[in-house]
Design an enzyme around this catalytic site. Structure first.
Site, PDB file in Angstrom:
ATOM      1  N   ASP A   5       0.752  -1.183   0.254  1.00 25.55           N
ATOM      2  CA  ASP A   5       0.021  -0.073   0.022  1.00 25.55           C
ATOM      3  C   ASP A   5       0.973   1.366   0.085  1.00 25.55           C
ATOM      4  O   ASP A   5       2.010   1.104  -0.379  1.00 25.55           O
ATOM      5  CB  ASP A   5      -1.018  -0.073   1.388  1.00 25.55           C
ATOM      6  N   TRP A  22      -0.013  -0.031  -4.650  1.00 26.14           N
ATOM      7  CA  TRP A  22      -0.957   1.133  -4.373  1.00 26.14           C
ATOM      8  C   TRP A  22      -0.376   2.496  -5.280  1.00 26.14           C
ATOM      9  O   TRP A  22       0.786   2.657  -5.337  1.00 26.14           O
ATOM     10  CB  TRP A  22      -0.844   1.400  -2.939  1.00 26.14           C
ATOM     11  N   LYS A  80      -3.898  -0.747  -6.708  1.00 23.11           N
ATOM     12  CA  LYS A  80      -4.789  -0.056  -5.987  1.00 23.11           C
ATOM     13  C   LYS A  80      -5.041   1.194  -6.555  1.00 23.11           C
ATOM     14  O   LYS A  80      -3.828   1.935  -6.115  1.00 23.11           O
ATOM     15  CB  LYS A  80      -5.086  -0.333  -4.586  1.00 23.11           C
ATOM     16  N   ASP A  88      -6.036   4.815  -5.822  1.00 28.70           N
ATOM     17  CA  ASP A  88      -6.692   5.503  -4.807  1.00 28.70           C
ATOM     18  C   ASP A  88      -6.710   6.987  -5.156  1.00 28.70           C
ATOM     19  O   ASP A  88      -6.219   7.454  -6.228  1.00 28.70           O
ATOM     20  CB  ASP A  88      -5.907   5.460  -3.640  1.00 28.70           C
ATOM     21  N   CYS A 104     -10.292   2.792  -5.402  1.00 31.27           N
ATOM     22  CA  CYS A 104     -10.474   3.076  -3.965  1.00 31.27           C
ATOM     23  C   CYS A 104     -10.604   4.751  -4.046  1.00 31.27           C
ATOM     24  O   CYS A 104      -9.965   5.304  -4.917  1.00 31.27           O
ATOM     25  CB  CYS A 104      -9.119   2.765  -3.172  1.00 31.27           C
ATOM     26  N   ASP A 138     -13.028   2.660   4.154  1.00 31.09           N
ATOM     27  CA  ASP A 138     -11.695   2.803   4.945  1.00 31.09           C
ATOM     28  C   ASP A 138     -12.131   2.215   6.662  1.00 31.09           C
ATOM     29  O   ASP A 138     -11.489   2.430   7.407  1.00 31.09           O
ATOM     30  CB  ASP A 138     -11.370   4.079   5.319  1.00 31.09           C
TER      31      ASP A 138
HETATM   32  C1  GLA Z   1      -6.811   5.700   1.842  1.00 29.25           C
HETATM   33  C2  GLA Z   1      -7.179   4.080   1.391  1.00 29.25           C
HETATM   34  C3  GLA Z   1      -6.367   3.327   2.353  1.00 29.25           C
HETATM   35  C4  GLA Z   1      -5.279   3.329   2.243  1.00 29.25           C
HETATM   36  C5  GLA Z   1      -4.646   4.833   2.604  1.00 29.25           C
HETATM   37  C6  GLA Z   1      -3.147   4.872   2.208  1.00 29.25           C
HETATM   38  O1  GLA Z   1      -7.389   5.959   2.887  1.00 29.25           O
HETATM   39  O2  GLA Z   1      -8.630   4.067   1.443  1.00 29.25           O
HETATM   40  O3  GLA Z   1      -7.046   1.576   2.276  1.00 29.25           O
HETATM   41  O4  GLA Z   1      -4.605   3.108   1.005  1.00 29.25           O
HETATM   42  O5  GLA Z   1      -5.232   5.759   1.630  1.00 29.25           O
HETATM   43  O6  GLA Z   1      -3.028   6.278   2.417  1.00 29.25           O
END
Ligand code: GLA
Length: 733
Positions: free
Chosen positions: A370, A415, A480, A482, A530, A552
């Protein structure tokens, strides 16, 4: 012979879209007015009787040049209302013209019917595999003065209770006009006493079910945060007061778009219900030059005559089968361990390897690295925009670690937050203009980060090329994607002052373009969406991302309501769900490990904790959950999903999935609060074959399908809060 799905009665000027489940009827009335007649259960024998009665209504004016006081666009149920005519409903479209006016008068021009469904270039959309599975009606309305043509597109699928709508505006005139609002659809209902069901929420509190009465006036459910948002998911259902999960009429509307949206429900002076769905007109102003066209995103409209479960099942199947394109759509999703809640930013290669080693032992199938692997990111104050590996954490390079993960037999996920920039980044040093900001103003930080001006191709190219350097190794199995803040400081450097009203939409088009390029270059990549959890959980993203991190908030009890609400529209395989530590890091709640596992198994299961720190008991529990999940995931991810009980309205939550052949069933129940003197409750299953015998895979007890459906099972009356139970039945005959 193939049956036509759309017919046109020339004499009465009535279009009828129909399949075995639904009918949608519209007609051309006086003054070329396109009128809505009906949407609902299939009508086989329509004899043109149901036409809107003509009445002289006070203060509802009439057609220009007409002396007929009984015909008014203000009372007639219509397919598309505009500003400036004698129709006081909230308009679907507002167009500012060269003379400063915004008056439009749309009249029927012509129609065509096409097999299949046209693609919407640059926008996510539902599609057909072959042209025989759907037909599309395109009705063109024109405004004679401006020579604007509005193509109203209606697609009906042969086997689905669904109509898909969008609008294409073409400027066939000589003057530039400005679209100040252009909804993707409108529908007007007569004689309905609807309640609205929407999915409002907040960060870590997404998609709670809200059911409210619709009173006279305008009800707006919208986002103007630049994304579809945690705060109001782009979905609306209109239901009768007695509609529940299993009975009654339900009309569902889901917008296939990831930016600002607006759902307007207006109960008018005659108790008629008028609905518009489209891009939010907040700070929207699209310049449409002569010869240009504007295509709106589309809306999925579902009709169910058997309550909310049937509505949801229609959405699930449509989104899964005909919006998601990923090659993984039908593949069981790997069980993940994600290091976010395990380590946050505090990790290096050696520490992660110990988690990978444990993941392997426990049967987990993918490791996801991540936030914090790039630039010099040790906290969330830097490095967004610098997609180069952080050498301090990976001294031998990222590939070295990825190879290690692969050698252990796990897939590797990574990520990214591609839409963002930090002040403290090389990208900002080299290209300060890439940061979206209004000239002469200080942009507002959120999580100390800023947006990239994604409407600009140069900016997208930069990010694409950086991502390609990582993805080009061919070693990354999953990303992922985000997005951890909402838009502000709306301004695009490449656009002139009079086009700044296009920025919100151009941002979304830019995002779709970037995603499309990644999808195109890496068809084997599994992409998980995400946005600070479920802040961009919409049907538009499903076109690129077959799965999305639902929230989250990983607390199992909060997840009961989050996942419940999500399931109103989106299929289970789209929803990722992880087991995390207890007390939970978001709300401090203490829940049993078993409950966390059972709740997370209703989506794509993962673990979001440091496996190396687990007690022996919890390690064993993980191994057991992983093994159990592998047995049931085909049914939980892809089976027909039923909501049986909601923890938002009762002390219990119960979900069930049934395989297409009705041979496999998974049921889970969660009791929220314990009682010293509990009332006994039963859970009755649904959707089974009454004539089959079903064996409980844990106890080997055998039950008749009708027994499980009619008599049900007693829920255990055990001590303790937050207790969960999972049942897996298989047919034995
Ligand atoms: C967001 C995502 C989390 C994680 C954080 C990392 O909040 O939803 O799952 O990946 O960012 O900064």
């Amino acid at each position: 012979m193939k049956q036509e799905l759309i017919t046109f009665d020339e004499k009465n000027k009535v279009f009828h879209l129909h399949n075995d489940q639904i009918s949608y009827l519209l007609s051309v009335e006086d003054g070329g007015t396109l009128c809505h007649l009906y949407f609902g259960k299939k009508v086989n024998n329509y004899h043109n009787q149901l036409r809107y009665p003509r009445l002289d209504r006070g203060f509802s004016g009439n057609l220009p040049g007409s002396l007929d006081r009984t015909f008014s666009r203000d009372s007639l149920p219509k397919e598309y209302s505009t500003a400036g005519e004698m129709d006081y409903h909230t308009p679907a479209a507002v167009v500012r013209q060269a003379d400063g006016s915004n008056a439009l008068f749309l009249t029927y021009k012509n129609y065509r019917i096409e097999d299949g469904k046209p693609d919407l270039k640059g926008l996510p959309h539902s599609w057909v595999k072959d042209k025989s599975e759907a037909q599309t009606l395109i009705v063109t309305l024109e405004d004679k003065k401006t020579e604007l043509n509005f193509d109203l597109l209606y697609t009906i699928y042969r086997d689905r209770p669904v109509i898909v709508r969008s609008v294409k505006v073409k400027n066939a005139g000589k003057e530039t006009v400005n679209l100040e609002k252009v909804a993707s659809m409108q529908i007007d209902f007569v004689d309905r006493n609807f309640e609205s069901i929407t999915l409002p929420g907040a960060h870590a509190h997404e998609r709670r079910v809200d059911r409210s009465k619709i009173h006279q006036g305008i009800h707006v459910f919208s986002s103007h945060r630049g994304t579809s948002s945690h705060q109001m998911n782009p979905f609306l259902a209109l239901v009768d007061p007695d509609t529940d999960e299993f009975q009654g009429d339900a009309y569902g509307f889901a917008f296939v778009y990831s930016g600002n949206h607006k759902f307007e429900v207006e109960k008018d002076q005659f108790a008629q219900t008028h609905v518009n769905v489209g891009i939010n007109d907040f700070n929207f102003n699209w310049q449409l030059n002569a010869g240009d066209a504007f295509q709106t995103p589309e809306v999925l409209m579902v009709y169910s005559d058997q309550g909310l479960n049937k509505m949801s099942q229609a959405f699930h199947s449509l989104i899964h089968d005909r919006i998601i394109r990923s090659k993984y759509k039908n593949e069981i999703r790997p069980i993940v361990v994600n290091n976010w809640e395990a380590t946050y930013f505090d990790f290096n290669e050696d520490k992660l390897k110990t988690i990978v080693d444990d993941a392997k032992k426990l049967g987990i199938e993918m490791f996801v690295l991540d936030d914090g692997w790039f630039g010099h990111r040790d906290d969330d104050n830097s490095s967004l925009g610098d997609w180069k590996v952080f050498a301090k954490k990976f001294p031998r390079g990222l590939d070295h670690f990825v190879d290690y993960v692969h050698e252990q037999g796990l897939k590797f996920g990574l990520w990214f937050e591609p839409e963002m920039i930090s002040y403290d980044s090389d990208l900002y040093k080299n290209h300060p203009d890439y940061l979206m900001h209004v000239p002469g103003r200080n942009p507002s930080p959120s999580r100390n980060q800023y947006l990239l001006d994604l409407g600009r191709k140069e900016v997208r190219d930069n990010i694409f090329n950086q991502m390609e350097k990582i993805l080009g190794s061919g070693k990354i199995d999953y990303i992922k994607w985000d997005m951890n803040r909402h838009l502000s400081d709306i301004y695009e450097a490449d656009l002139p002052a009079n086009r700044q009203g296009e920025v919100y939409h151009r941002y979304v088009l830019g995002l779709y373009d970037l995603l499309e390029r990644i999808v195109d270059a890496h068809p084997d990549l599994l992409i998980e969406g995400c946005s600070g959890g479920g802040g961009r959980f919409d049907a538009g993203m499903a076109y690129y991302d077959p799965q999305i991190w639902a929230s989250d908030d990983s607390d199992a009890i909060d997840r009961l309501t989050i996942q419940y609400g999500t399931s109103l529209v989106y299929p289970q395989s789209m929803m990722t769900s992880h087991v995390s530590v207890s007390p939970n890091e978001q709300n401090g709640r203490i829940t049993p490990f078993n409950t966390r596992g059972i709740v997370a198994m209703w989506g794509d299961l993962g673990y979001e904790l440091d496996l190396t720190k687990l007690s022996q008991e919890d390690r064993e529990a993980v191994a057991k959950q992983v093994a159990e999940y592998k047995k049931i995931r085909k049914v939980t991810q892809f089976g027909k999903f039923y909501r049986l009980k909601s923890s938002q309205t009762s002390n219990q939550c119960a979900w069930e999935t049934v395989s297409a052949d009705q041979n496999e069933v998974v049921l889970s129940t969660v009791k929220v609060m314990a009682s010293a003197q509990p009332y006994l409750t039963k859970t009755k299953l649904v959707g089974l074959d009454p004539n089959k015998q079903y064996e409980d895979q844990a106890t080997h007890e055998v039950y008749g399908g009708d027994e499980l459906m009619n008599m049900g099972l007693y829920d255990p009356a055990e001590h303790g809060d937050f207790k969960a139970y999972m049942y897996h039945f298989k047919a034995i005959n």
